[in-house]
Design a protein around this motif. Sequence first.
Motif, PDB file in Angstrom:
ATOM      1  N   LEU A  43       3.632  39.569  30.375  1.00  0.00           N
ATOM      2  CA  LEU A  43       3.259  40.173  31.654  1.00  0.00           C
ATOM      3  C   LEU A  43       3.682  41.637  31.718  1.00  0.00           C
ATOM      4  CD1 LEU A  43       4.057  37.306  34.178  1.00  0.00           C
ATOM      5  CD2 LEU A  43       1.800  38.223  33.604  1.00  0.00           C
ATOM      6  N   PHE A  44       4.852  41.950  31.151  1.00  0.00           N
ATOM      7  CA  PHE A  44       5.320  43.332  31.159  1.00  0.00           C
ATOM      8  C   PHE A  44       4.402  44.230  30.339  1.00  0.00           C
ATOM      9  CE2 PHE A  44       7.785  46.935  29.623  1.00  0.00           C
ATOM     10  CZ  PHE A  44       8.235  47.456  30.828  1.00  0.00           C
ATOM     11  N   LEU A  45       3.933  43.719  29.196  1.00  0.00           N
ATOM     12  CA  LEU A  45       3.020  44.517  28.373  1.00  0.00           C
ATOM     13  C   LEU A  45       1.754  44.886  29.142  1.00  0.00           C
ATOM     14  CD1 LEU A  45       3.273  42.722  24.916  1.00  0.00           C
ATOM     15  CD2 LEU A  45       4.148  44.994  25.527  1.00  0.00           C
ATOM     16  N   LYS A  46       1.291  43.980  29.979  1.00  0.00           N
ATOM     17  CA  LYS A  46       0.044  44.219  30.701  1.00  0.00           C
ATOM     18  C   LYS A  46       0.258  44.948  32.031  1.00  0.00           C
ATOM     19  CE  LYS A  46      -4.178  42.117  32.162  1.00  0.00           C
ATOM     20  NZ  LYS A  46      -5.267  41.431  31.590  1.00  0.00           N
ATOM     21  N   PHE A  49       6.223  47.273  35.242  1.00  0.00           N
ATOM     22  CA  PHE A  49       7.231  46.756  36.176  1.00  0.00           C
ATOM     23  C   PHE A  49       6.632  45.950  37.316  1.00  0.00           C
ATOM     24  CE2 PHE A  49       9.776  49.950  33.996  1.00  0.00           C
ATOM     25  CZ  PHE A  49      10.904  49.197  33.719  1.00  0.00           C
ATOM     26  N   MET A  50       5.337  46.029  37.504  1.00  0.00           N
ATOM     27  CA  MET A  50       4.681  45.192  38.517  1.00  0.00           C
ATOM     28  C   MET A  50       4.736  43.711  38.118  1.00  0.00           C
ATOM     29  SD  MET A  50       3.885  47.172  40.935  1.00  0.00           S
ATOM     30  CE  MET A  50       2.745  46.256  41.932  1.00  0.00           C
ATOM     31  N   PHE A  54       5.597  38.610  39.837  1.00  0.00           N
ATOM     32  CA  PHE A  54       5.337  37.206  39.507  1.00  0.00           C
ATOM     33  C   PHE A  54       6.567  36.331  39.756  1.00  0.00           C
ATOM     34  CE2 PHE A  54       4.981  33.726  36.368  1.00  0.00           C
ATOM     35  CZ  PHE A  54       3.874  33.089  36.903  1.00  0.00           C
ATOM     36  N   PRO A  55       7.734  36.609  39.152  1.00  0.00           N
ATOM     37  CA  PRO A  55       8.898  35.761  39.456  1.00  0.00           C
ATOM     38  C   PRO A  55       9.376  35.906  40.899  1.00  0.00           C
ATOM     39  CG  PRO A  55       9.533  37.553  38.004  1.00  0.00           C
ATOM     40  CD  PRO A  55       8.033  37.585  38.105  1.00  0.00           C
ATOM     41  N   ALA A  56       9.208  37.102  41.471  1.00  0.00           N
ATOM     42  CA  ALA A  56       9.608  37.285  42.867  1.00  0.00           C
ATOM     43  C   ALA A  56       8.756  36.415  43.786  1.00  0.00           C
ATOM     44  CB  ALA A  56       9.489  38.758  43.260  1.00  0.00           C
TER      45      ALA A  56
END
Length: 74
Positions: A43-46, A49-50, A54-56
């Motif tokens: 997810l970070f690669l794509k 920092f947004m 997802f976990p939030a």
Amino acid sequence: MFTDLGIMLGELVKGNELDKRKAKLFLTIIIGFILGGTLGSLLFLKYHFMALLFPASICLLISLVYRLYSKQHH
């Protein structure tokens, strides 16, 4: 977790009984850690920092579900 699971498997080899509940818990935590790390890096690669949204969002959802559950059972 890996150490505790290894000790439990060693005890099983020695002939002692395996605590299945603990073994399932340890495996669930280990698998969750590996999958979470993998998914987080992808997810970070794509999304950079947004990706933290997802976990939030999952934490927010869990807290809302717990809040509703606790109001119904008190």
